[in-house]
Design a protein around this motif. Structure first.
Motif, PDB file in Angstrom:
ATOM      1  N   LYS A   6      -3.040 -28.516   1.542  1.00  0.00           N
ATOM      2  CA  LYS A   6      -2.914 -27.736   0.121  1.00  0.00           C
ATOM      3  C   LYS A   6      -2.525 -26.467   0.498  1.00  0.00           C
ATOM      4  O   LYS A   6      -3.434 -25.712   1.324  1.00  0.00           O
ATOM      5  N   VAL A   7      -1.213 -25.990   0.392  1.00  0.00           N
ATOM      6  CA  VAL A   7      -0.697 -24.800   0.737  1.00  0.00           C
ATOM      7  C   VAL A   7      -1.129 -23.931  -0.286  1.00  0.00           C
ATOM      8  O   VAL A   7      -0.998 -23.979  -1.148  1.00  0.00           O
ATOM      9  N   ARG A   8      -1.894 -22.771   0.495  1.00  0.00           N
ATOM     10  CA  ARG A   8      -2.163 -21.501  -0.388  1.00  0.00           C
ATOM     11  C   ARG A   8      -1.278 -20.677  -0.532  1.00  0.00           C
ATOM     12  O   ARG A   8      -1.224 -19.949  -1.651  1.00  0.00           O
ATOM     13  N   GLN A   9      -0.575 -20.498   0.452  1.00  0.00           N
ATOM     14  CA  GLN A   9       0.672 -19.376   0.426  1.00  0.00           C
ATOM     15  C   GLN A   9       1.644 -19.879   1.225  1.00  0.00           C
ATOM     16  O   GLN A   9       1.535 -20.149   2.447  1.00  0.00           O
ATOM     17  N   THR A  10       3.014 -19.733   0.738  1.00  0.00           N
ATOM     18  CA  THR A  10       4.100 -20.171   1.742  1.00  0.00           C
ATOM     19  C   THR A  10       4.416 -19.040   2.558  1.00  0.00           C
ATOM     20  O   THR A  10       4.321 -17.933   2.159  1.00  0.00           O
ATOM     21  N   ALA A  11       4.644 -19.386   3.678  1.00  0.00           N
ATOM     22  CA  ALA A  11       5.289 -18.396   4.801  1.00  0.00           C
ATOM     23  C   ALA A  11       6.484 -17.884   4.156  1.00  0.00           C
ATOM     24  O   ALA A  11       7.212 -18.302   3.502  1.00  0.00           O
ATOM     25  N   GLY A  12       6.578 -16.478   4.363  1.00  0.00           N
ATOM     26  CA  GLY A  12       7.920 -15.739   4.138  1.00  0.00           C
ATOM     27  C   GLY A  12       7.658 -15.196   2.487  1.00  0.00           C
ATOM     28  O   GLY A  12       8.461 -14.619   1.956  1.00  0.00           O
ATOM     29  N   THR A  13       6.438 -15.652   1.719  1.00  0.00           N
ATOM     30  CA  THR A  13       6.331 -15.079   0.511  1.00  0.00           C
ATOM     31  C   THR A  13       5.251 -13.931   0.548  1.00  0.00           C
ATOM     32  O   THR A  13       4.621 -13.779   1.541  1.00  0.00           O
ATOM     33  N   VAL A  14       5.287 -13.177  -0.494  1.00  0.00           N
ATOM     34  CA  VAL A  14       4.532 -11.981  -0.844  1.00  0.00           C
ATOM     35  C   VAL A  14       3.718 -12.229  -2.207  1.00  0.00           C
ATOM     36  O   VAL A  14       4.282 -12.166  -3.074  1.00  0.00           O
ATOM     37  N   ASP A  15       2.350 -12.070  -1.977  1.00  0.00           N
ATOM     38  CA  ASP A  15       1.532 -12.073  -3.061  1.00  0.00           C
ATOM     39  C   ASP A  15       1.148 -10.864  -3.396  1.00  0.00           C
ATOM     40  O   ASP A  15       1.309  -9.905  -2.854  1.00  0.00           O
ATOM     41  N   GLU A  16       0.390 -10.590  -4.901  1.00  0.00           N
ATOM     42  CA  GLU A  16      -0.033  -9.381  -4.978  1.00  0.00           C
ATOM     43  C   GLU A  16      -1.001  -9.127  -4.185  1.00  0.00           C
ATOM     44  O   GLU A  16      -1.704  -9.686  -3.475  1.00  0.00           O
ATOM     45  N   GLU A  27       6.734  -5.957   0.684  1.00  0.00           N
ATOM     46  CA  GLU A  27       7.306  -6.919   1.456  1.00  0.00           C
ATOM     47  C   GLU A  27       8.254  -6.361   2.786  1.00  0.00           C
ATOM     48  O   GLU A  27       8.324  -6.755   3.652  1.00  0.00           O
ATOM     49  N   GLN A  28       8.602  -4.795   2.372  1.00  0.00           N
ATOM     50  CA  GLN A  28       9.355  -4.157   3.563  1.00  0.00           C
ATOM     51  C   GLN A  28       8.377  -3.951   4.644  1.00  0.00           C
ATOM     52  O   GLN A  28       8.663  -4.316   5.875  1.00  0.00           O
ATOM     53  N   ILE A  29       7.277  -3.549   4.233  1.00  0.00           N
ATOM     54  CA  ILE A  29       6.157  -3.336   5.496  1.00  0.00           C
ATOM     55  C   ILE A  29       5.465  -4.674   6.105  1.00  0.00           C
ATOM     56  O   ILE A  29       5.526  -4.552   7.320  1.00  0.00           O
ATOM     57  N   ILE A  30       5.475  -5.667   5.290  1.00  0.00           N
ATOM     58  CA  ILE A  30       5.091  -7.026   5.578  1.00  0.00           C
ATOM     59  C   ILE A  30       6.218  -7.430   6.732  1.00  0.00           C
ATOM     60  O   ILE A  30       5.780  -7.914   7.702  1.00  0.00           O
ATOM     61  N   ASP A  31       7.484  -7.299   6.497  1.00  0.00           N
ATOM     62  CA  ASP A  31       8.691  -7.663   7.349  1.00  0.00           C
ATOM     63  C   ASP A  31       8.494  -6.768   8.625  1.00  0.00           C
ATOM     64  O   ASP A  31       8.579  -7.354   9.826  1.00  0.00           O
ATOM     65  N   ALA A  32       8.202  -5.456   8.667  1.00  0.00           N
ATOM     66  CA  ALA A  32       7.985  -4.678   9.737  1.00  0.00           C
ATOM     67  C   ALA A  32       6.764  -5.134  10.581  1.00  0.00           C
ATOM     68  O   ALA A  32       6.863  -5.277  11.895  1.00  0.00           O
ATOM     69  N   GLU A  82      -3.868  -8.970  10.197  1.00  0.00           N
ATOM     70  CA  GLU A  82      -4.794  -8.914   9.094  1.00  0.00           C
ATOM     71  C   GLU A  82      -4.220  -7.832   8.183  1.00  0.00           C
ATOM     72  O   GLU A  82      -4.620  -7.904   6.980  1.00  0.00           O
ATOM     73  N   ARG A  83      -3.594  -6.749   8.494  1.00  0.00           N
ATOM     74  CA  ARG A  83      -2.943  -5.701   7.805  1.00  0.00           C
ATOM     75  C   ARG A  83      -1.890  -6.483   6.630  1.00  0.00           C
ATOM     76  O   ARG A  83      -1.927  -6.009   5.441  1.00  0.00           O
ATOM     77  N   LEU A  84      -1.165  -7.370   7.250  1.00  0.00           N
ATOM     78  CA  LEU A  84      -0.126  -7.919   6.528  1.00  0.00           C
ATOM     79  C   LEU A  84      -0.664  -8.786   5.728  1.00  0.00           C
ATOM     80  O   LEU A  84      -0.026  -8.834   4.562  1.00  0.00           O
ATOM     81  N   GLN A  85      -1.656  -9.622   5.869  1.00  0.00           N
ATOM     82  CA  GLN A  85      -2.372 -10.485   4.954  1.00  0.00           C
ATOM     83  C   GLN A  85      -2.654  -9.768   3.974  1.00  0.00           C
ATOM     84  O   GLN A  85      -2.963 -10.055   2.702  1.00  0.00           O
ATOM     85  N   ALA A  86      -3.464  -8.491   4.175  1.00  0.00           N
ATOM     86  CA  ALA A  86      -4.242  -7.498   3.092  1.00  0.00           C
ATOM     87  C   ALA A  86      -3.102  -7.231   2.078  1.00  0.00           C
ATOM     88  O   ALA A  86      -3.249  -6.864   1.095  1.00  0.00           O
ATOM     89  N   LEU A  87      -1.659  -6.959   2.641  1.00  0.00           N
ATOM     90  CA  LEU A  87      -0.677  -6.448   1.975  1.00  0.00           C
ATOM     91  C   LEU A  87      -0.279  -7.724   1.089  1.00  0.00           C
ATOM     92  O   LEU A  87       0.708  -7.182   0.182  1.00  0.00           O
ATOM     93  N   GLY A  88      -0.758  -8.854   1.142  1.00  0.00           N
ATOM     94  CA  GLY A  88      -0.219 -10.006   0.419  1.00  0.00           C
ATOM     95  C   GLY A  88       0.790 -10.818   1.270  1.00  0.00           C
ATOM     96  O   GLY A  88       1.613 -11.791   0.626  1.00  0.00           O
ATOM     97  N   GLY A  89       1.079 -10.426   2.513  1.00  0.00           N
ATOM     98  CA  GLY A  89       1.955 -11.444   3.364  1.00  0.00           C
ATOM     99  C   GLY A  89       1.028 -12.505   4.114  1.00  0.00           C
ATOM    100  O   GLY A  89      -0.042 -12.716   4.217  1.00  0.00           O
ATOM    101  N   VAL A  90       1.946 -13.259   4.706  1.00  0.00           N
ATOM    102  CA  VAL A  90       1.491 -14.318   5.573  1.00  0.00           C
ATOM    103  C   VAL A  90       2.096 -13.926   7.099  1.00  0.00           C
ATOM    104  O   VAL A  90       3.159 -13.792   7.209  1.00  0.00           O
TER     105      VAL A  90
END
Length: 181
Positions: A6-16, A27-32, A82-90
């Motif tokens: 059960k995928v909770r969030q797909t890699a490469g996506t950004v949630d709120e 998104e820009q910060i998560i990529d960095a 942990e920071r990029l996850q908090a920003l909504g990233g994977v």
């Protein structure tokens, strides 16, 4: 391996995110941060390789130093993820993804003399330092001051380690070369 998925969030996506940073900025910060994470793991593994393989008169000091450095890099990687996850990233997590997304090039599998190994580490640290500086500016420019501060703290640590590696590479030593006359 469990076959039920059960995928909770797909890699490469950004949630709120609960940090109230707009998705486009996040998104820009998560990529960095994912790029920094990939670079951190490449550096971590190279430092660990050198920790295992160091030999010579300064073995113990360098062995202990390299362990301290790779542990700091591992802590930084955890903080980045942990920071990029908090920003909504994977966060990148697979070895294949980390290797392919890294901007730094690791050494091959061969074992080199410690001077060559440390020079390679210093080169990689320098590339990472330059990347961190760009990502600090990016995060600050997008209004994510907490990420910028986290990266500043990590930058300070890696710069200190690079400075120490540079000292190890200096020619001054207490070890005498054997006279072959």
């Amino acid at each position: 391996m469990n076959t039920q998925k059960k995928v909770r969030q797909t890699a490469g996506t950004v949630d709120e995110n609960p940090l109230r940073l707009e998705t486009e900025k996040a998104e820009q910060i998560i990529d960095a941060l994912n790029a920094d994470l990939a670079d951190a793991y490449v550096l971590y593994h190279q430092l660990h390789k050198h920790h295992w393989n160091v030999e010579g008169a300064e073995f113990l000091d360098i062995h202990v130093f390299l362990q301290e450095v790779y542990e700091d890099v591992e802590d930084a990687a955890d903080e980045l993820a942990e920071r990029l996850q908090a920003l909504g990233g994977v966060p990148h997590a697979s070895m294949a993804t980390l290797a392919s997304e890294a901007s730094v090039e690791p050494e091959d599998e061969d074992v080199y003399d410690i001077r060559t190994s440390l020079a390679n580490d210093l080169e990689m640290m320098g590339d990472i330092i330059e990347s961190y500086r760009q990502h600090i500016e990016l995060a600050a420019g997008l209004g994510d001051h907490a990420t910028a501060e986290m990266l500043r703290e990590q930058l300070e640590t890696i710069e200190e380690h690079a400075h120490h590696v540079h000292h190890y590479l200096e020619n001054d030593t207490l070890v005498l070369e054997s006279a072959t006359n």
